[in-house]
Design a protein around this motif. Structure first.
Motif, PDB file in Angstrom:
ATOM      1  N   ASP A 214      50.179  47.448  38.398  1.00  0.00           N
ATOM      2  CA  ASP A 214      49.911  48.056  37.093  1.00  0.00           C
ATOM      3  C   ASP A 214      51.252  48.418  36.450  1.00  0.00           C
ATOM      4  O   ASP A 214      52.281  48.456  37.127  1.00  0.00           O
ATOM      5  N   TYR A 271      39.882  52.035  45.935  1.00  0.00           N
ATOM      6  CA  TYR A 271      41.137  51.648  45.276  1.00  0.00           C
ATOM      7  C   TYR A 271      42.275  52.323  46.023  1.00  0.00           C
ATOM      8  O   TYR A 271      42.307  53.546  46.132  1.00  0.00           O
ATOM      9  N   ASN A 287      41.347  55.828  44.510  1.00  0.00           N
ATOM     10  CA  ASN A 287      40.315  55.939  43.497  1.00  0.00           C
ATOM     11  C   ASN A 287      39.023  55.428  44.115  1.00  0.00           C
ATOM     12  O   ASN A 287      39.053  54.644  45.076  1.00  0.00           O
ATOM     13  N   ARG A 289      36.608  53.542  42.797  1.00  0.00           N
ATOM     14  CA  ARG A 289      36.033  52.608  41.811  1.00  0.00           C
ATOM     15  C   ARG A 289      37.013  51.485  41.554  1.00  0.00           C
ATOM     16  O   ARG A 289      38.143  51.517  42.021  1.00  0.00           O
ATOM     17  N   GLY A 291      39.762  49.570  39.472  1.00  0.00           N
ATOM     18  CA  GLY A 291      40.844  50.062  38.625  1.00  0.00           C
ATOM     19  C   GLY A 291      40.763  49.464  37.223  1.00  0.00           C
ATOM     20  O   GLY A 291      40.183  48.407  37.013  1.00  0.00           O
ATOM     21  N   ASP A 292      41.363  50.150  36.290  1.00  0.00           N
ATOM     22  CA  ASP A 292      41.414  49.676  34.914  1.00  0.00           C
ATOM     23  C   ASP A 292      42.856  49.834  34.443  1.00  0.00           C
ATOM     24  O   ASP A 292      43.331  50.972  34.365  1.00  0.00           O
ATOM     25  N   GLU A 294      43.400  46.921  36.383  1.00  0.00           N
ATOM     26  CA  GLU A 294      43.525  45.989  37.516  1.00  0.00           C
ATOM     27  C   GLU A 294      42.358  45.000  37.592  1.00  0.00           C
ATOM     28  O   GLU A 294      42.535  43.813  37.885  1.00  0.00           O
TER      29      GLU A 294
END
Ligand code: AMP
Ligand code: GLY
Length: 421
Positions: A214, A271, A287, A289, A291-292, A294
């Motif tokens: 990221d 994550y 995390n 969930r 990723g955002d 990713e």
């Protein structure tokens, strides 16, 4: 029997999940709440807020959804999966007890310490006087973190004692991060490249996905403020197969095992935010969930049917799945609103989307947009994730930036160096 699926969320991550689920022969209808302007082109959207747990359960029941996929962290931490299951609706994502791995940094640090999972040394405080006394004898720079969820903004890297003191006072005395900052974690500052590894787990088997990186800072060369993420690429160049094997044995499997021992079995996507330090990989954050942003570079490289993998997680059959990845490189460049991550304007028309999407290897995932009278308007800080795949990094980068050249909205800004580091 096709599955009719409701996806919760309205960002680039959810657009990528829906884009991938749409390719599955196992999936029938696709719905999203609240969705966005791009998602609305693939799934019917409903204006239910991601934190409206009662409203989301009611929507899932009304639609008779066969599965609800919960994208963002807050509803997971607030128990949306528990509420859906209690109403008899199948849901993908960890329950509240397991989502604490992301929702409380003091929980995750304590877990890592007790189970010997490598991470930065730290101390936890609720009293600012005690914290300020302790800080006097510490080496700078040091990292001050709000314990709870703070939209990725609750982490302050402090170069001097004065900065660290101000960070502690801001959180504990001045309530700068609300309840999330009433407890602080103060951490040793690590150095090295950061790598994200997402993994599916059903609580028994863990299957890592392809690696990614990221770019959290707003401006080129990692200058400017921390953001939710300005761009990603996959795979990472620093994450070797040997490192992956080491991380599986020393980080990933021990985490799944630790959560089982704590009677908080984790089912969903884990994550791992890693820093590759001179002493080896260490966990910066967990995390609970996808990723955002990713997800926007991982799912385009995934060969498997996402619905099939999600069902295997739910039915604890993940051991039957073998994940496969395209050899391509994927790059996602975020186009953001002028001013983001600070104040920005919404409602500017976006042009050139169709032309960009007709180009080879390009998919545009919408993050903060809405559709109004057939026109896409900006509606958030991160507006679009222009994603390209190519045979190598050069090709993927060239394609993504050529796509961006076609797209325009007022005050758009993006980093020019995604994938270079
Ligand atoms: P987080 O929200 O925990 O992912 O932290 C945001 C960013 O802060 C990370 O992506 C890192 O770049 C940085 N960071 C967090 N913890 C540390 C640490 N202990 N040492 C150095 N940088 C860190
Ligand atoms: N890209 C960082 C996150 O999803 O939290």
């Amino acid at each position: 029997m096709k599955m009719n699926v409701l996806v919760v969320g309205g960002g680039g991550r959810e657009h990528a999940i829906i884009w991938k689920l749409k390719q599955s022969p196992l999936v029938g209808k696709l719905w999203c709440a609240p969705g966005n302007g791009g998602i609305a082109q693939m799934a019917e959207c409903f204006p239910v807020d991601t934190m409206d747990i009662g409203g989301m359960v009611a929507l899932a029941l009304k639609l008779a959804a066969d599965l609800v996929v919960v994208g963002p962290d807050d509803p997971l931490a607030a128990g949306m999966v528990d509420a859906l299951e209690a109403a008899g609706v199948r849901a993908f994502g960890p329950n509240r007890a397991a989502a604490i791995l992301e929702a409380s940094k003091s929980f995750s640090k304590d877990l890592m310490l007790r189970y010997g999972i490598p991470t930065a040394a730290c101390a936890v405080f609720e009293d600012s006087g005690v914290a300020l006394d302790w800080l006097k004898n510490q080496k700078m720079p040091i990292v001050v973190k709000a314990d709870g969820l703070a939209l990725g903004k609750g982490v302050l890297i402090c170069a001097t004692l004065e900065e660290a003191e101000a960070a502690v006072r801001g959180m504990l005395d001045e309530g700068r991060f609300g309840r999330a900052g009433l407890r602080v974690v103060i951490e040793e500052c690590l150095t090295g490249p950061e790598v994200t590894v997402l993994a599916f787990t059903d609580g028994r088997t863990l299957l890592p996905m392809a690696s990614s990186q990221d770019h959290k800072r707003a401006l080129d060369q990692d200058a400017g403020l921390n953001t939710g993420g300005m761009g990603t690429f996959s795979p990472s160049r620093v994450y070797t197969p040997e490192m992956a094997a080491w991380c599986t044995d020393h980080i990933y499997l021990p985490t799944v095992e630790a959560m089982n021992r704590e009677r908080r079995p984790f089912k969903g996507v884990l994550y791992f935010g890693l820093m590759i330090t001179p002493e080896g990989p260490k966990v910066i954050e967990y995390n609970a969930r996808f990723g955002d942003p990713e997800t926007q570079v991982i799912l385009p490289r995934m060969e498997n049917d996402l619905m099939e993998v999600m069902l295997a997680v739910l039915e604890e059959r993940l051991g039957e799945i073998i994940l496969a990845w395209k050899p391509d490189t994927a790059v996602c460049v975020v186009m953001a609103s002028g001013g983001y991550p600070e104040a920005y304007r919404k409602g500017h028309p976006v042009s050139g989307l169709e032309e960009a999407e007709s180009m080879e290897g390009i998919t545009v995932f919408h993050a903060g947009t809405k559709a109004e009278n057939g026109q896409i308007l900006t509606n958030g800080g991160r507006v679009l994730g222009v994603t390209a795949t190519g045979a190598d990094m050069d090709e993927a980068r060239a394609r993504a930036y050529a796509g961006i050249e076609r797209i325009a909205f007022q005050d758009a800004h993006w980093r020019r160096d995604i994938g270079i580091k």
